[in-house]
Design a protein around this motif. Structure first.
Motif, short mmCIF file in Angstrom:
data_model
loop_
_atom_site.label_atom_id
_atom_site.label_comp_id
_atom_site.label_asym_id
_atom_site.label_seq_id
_atom_site.Cartn_x
_atom_site.Cartn_y
_atom_site.Cartn_z
N LYS A 181 0.83 -1.20 0.00
CA LYS A 181 0.00 0.00 0.00
C LYS A 181 0.87 1.26 0.00
N ARG A 182 1.96 1.24 0.75
CA ARG A 182 2.88 2.38 0.77
C ARG A 182 3.41 2.68 -0.64
N GLN A 183 3.82 1.62 -1.32
CA GLN A 183 4.38 1.79 -2.65
C GLN A 183 3.33 2.35 -3.61
N GLN A 184 2.10 1.87 -3.48
CA GLN A 184 1.02 2.35 -4.33
C GLN A 184 0.79 3.85 -4.13
N ILE A 185 0.79 4.28 -2.87
CA ILE A 185 0.58 5.69 -2.57
C ILE A 185 1.70 6.54 -3.18
N CYS A 186 2.95 6.13 -2.97
CA CYS A 186 4.08 6.89 -3.52
C CYS A 186 4.03 6.96 -5.04
N ASP A 187 3.68 5.85 -5.68
CA ASP A 187 3.60 5.81 -7.14
C ASP A 187 2.53 6.77 -7.66
N ILE A 188 1.38 6.78 -7.01
CA ILE A 188 0.29 7.64 -7.47
C ILE A 188 0.61 9.11 -7.20
N VAL A 189 1.24 9.41 -6.06
CA VAL A 189 1.62 10.80 -5.77
C VAL A 189 2.56 11.32 -6.84
N ARG A 190 3.60 10.56 -7.16
CA ARG A 190 4.57 11.01 -8.17
C ARG A 190 3.92 11.15 -9.54
#
Length: 433
Positions: free
Chosen positions: A232-241
């Protein structure tokens, strides 16, 4: 190049190269326009070179002007070096400067006005009041004196008459955040004028909103990071960028969360520039408590209430995107009956008054639903929900594209929406199956 800027670890030349590339790719400067500098702890000034392509600038191209005036590098320093030096001399608290010709701010500079940053809460907080430097010959000592005079008054954001803008900050991350927010503020006003009349926040409204800000959630005593949480952390970072790259989020504003287990969720932090978000910055919220040592977004309480009320909502994005904010700053009706996809995904997008999402208010949780996944908060943001992060991001993109079409059609004529009969056909074909 790595899109994450960490001013504590990167050399000035690498910071400058990263940020000028970011500015160029976002269409906020031209091949030859604009310059960036950093003054280091020795008093040496690192600055972009003169007459070198901003679209392909390398770290080795950055020039160092030593404190004694010696130039180190394979190029000449920017022709605007004199006003960078002048600002550093009068404002020792400023450690980085960005000058460029972003289109919306140039629009203000050529009508000889300064944008009112009270158009958005965080624009006022990040940019502050705006200085105005009268026109002087580019590269001249007189220009340096004109700009420096505005900085001596305490301004960190300055409009340069018939020229562009210059902003300063405590480091390059802070400066870029101010630069990006300043241009966004100008665009919100510009696009807002195409669909209505922008309204501005009064000091009393800002003060009242700030007074209602909730305390941070209590800290967890311990925390675990199982594989599904890390995912979930990775998904959030990917979408933010992705959102930042596509202009759907800016450094100074944007919150993304995703449900984890039950009503527990992960959310972006406060006071971390969105471009620079890293996995360890994301905050876990479990049993109504936050991950130790981290500060969650101020909208965590709102996201928490939405998750509690709506078990079918699994992700939320609260952001500012340029064309949707045209409707947020004017209160004009955002009619999504533009093309079938827009109505199918969004149906009706309602607007709520400024501070309607403040702590203790149930207006947003009560209004949001599966059939109405998005809401606009006046002079603040758009909030979009969905079954998962990718779907939520897709809804945001569809909403922004629809808003862009409405803004762009305004000079052409009156929008003709899909009619009630056509909407009912869409409802039967796509929403009742």
């Amino acid at each position: 190049m790595n899109e994450i800027l960490n001013t504590r670890l990167m050399h000035p030349r690498d910071q400058i190269t990263l940020v000028i590339g970011r500015i160029y790719r976002r269409g906020l400067t031209t091949t030859s326009g604009g310059n960036i500098s950093i003054i280091d702890e020795n008093g040496d000034i690192w600055i972009t070179p003169s007459a070198v392509d901003k679209g392909s600038l390398q770290a080795a191209d950055i020039v160092c002007v030593k404190k004694d005036g010696k130039i180190v590098g394979r190029h000449k320093p920017s022709s605007e070096f004199p006003f960078h030096k002048a600002i550093y001399e009068v404002r020792p608290d400023i450690k980085a400067i960005i000058h460029a010709h972003p289109p919306a701010l140039v629009s203000f500079s050529i009508i000889r006005e300064a944008p009112n940053t009270n158009i958005l809460l965080q624009a006022r907080q990040v940019c502050g009041p705006v200085g105005y430097a009268p026109y002087k010959l580019p590269g001249s000592k007189a220009l340096g004196e004109s700009i420096a005079t505005e900085f001596t008054k305490g301004f960190n954001s300055v409009i340069m008459e018939n020229h562009g803008t210059v902003v300063g900050g405590t480091d390059l991350s802070d400066t870029f955040q101010r630069f990006e927010t300043f241009e966004f503020c100008a665009r919100a006003i510009l696009y807002g004028n195409m669909v209505g009349k922008p309204s501005y926040l009064a000091k009393e409204e800002i003060d009242a909103y700030e007074a209602q800000r909730p305390e941070f959630l209590p800290e967890l005593e311990s925390v675990e990071y199982p594989s599904d949480e890390k995912e979930k952390r990775q998904q959030i970072c990917d979408i933010v960028r992705r959102a930042c790259r596509q202009g759907l989020m800016i450094s100074s504003y944007g919150t993304i969360s995703t449900r984890w287990r039950g009503n527990d969720f992960l959310i972006t932090p406060t006071d971390v520039p969105r471009w620079d978000l890293q996995l360890e910055d994301v905050v876990q919220i479990k049993d109504g408590k936050r991950e130790p040592g981290k500060l969650h977004s101020r909208l965590a309480h709102l996201h928490q209430e939405i998750y509690k009320k709506h078990p079918n909502i699994n992700s939320i994005i609260s952001t500012q995107s340029p064309y949707l904010m045209a409707f947020a700053v004017t209160g004009s009706h955002f009619n999504v009956r533009t093309i079938p996809e827009s109505w199918i995904f969004l149906q009706d997008v309602y607007s709520l008054e400024f501070a309607a999402h403040n702590y203790g208010s149930n207006q947003v949780p009560d209004l949001i639903s599966k059939s109405n996944p998005a809401v606009i908060i006046k002079n603040d943001c758009v909030l979009v929900t969905g079954d998962g992060l990718l779907q939520t991001f897709d809804y945001l993109e569809v909403a922004e594209f629809s808003a862009k079409s409405l803004v762009m059609c305004a000079p052409l004529g009156q929008m003709v929406p899909i009619n009630d009969e056509q909407v009912e056909e869409l409802r039967v074909a796509f929403l009742k199956s």
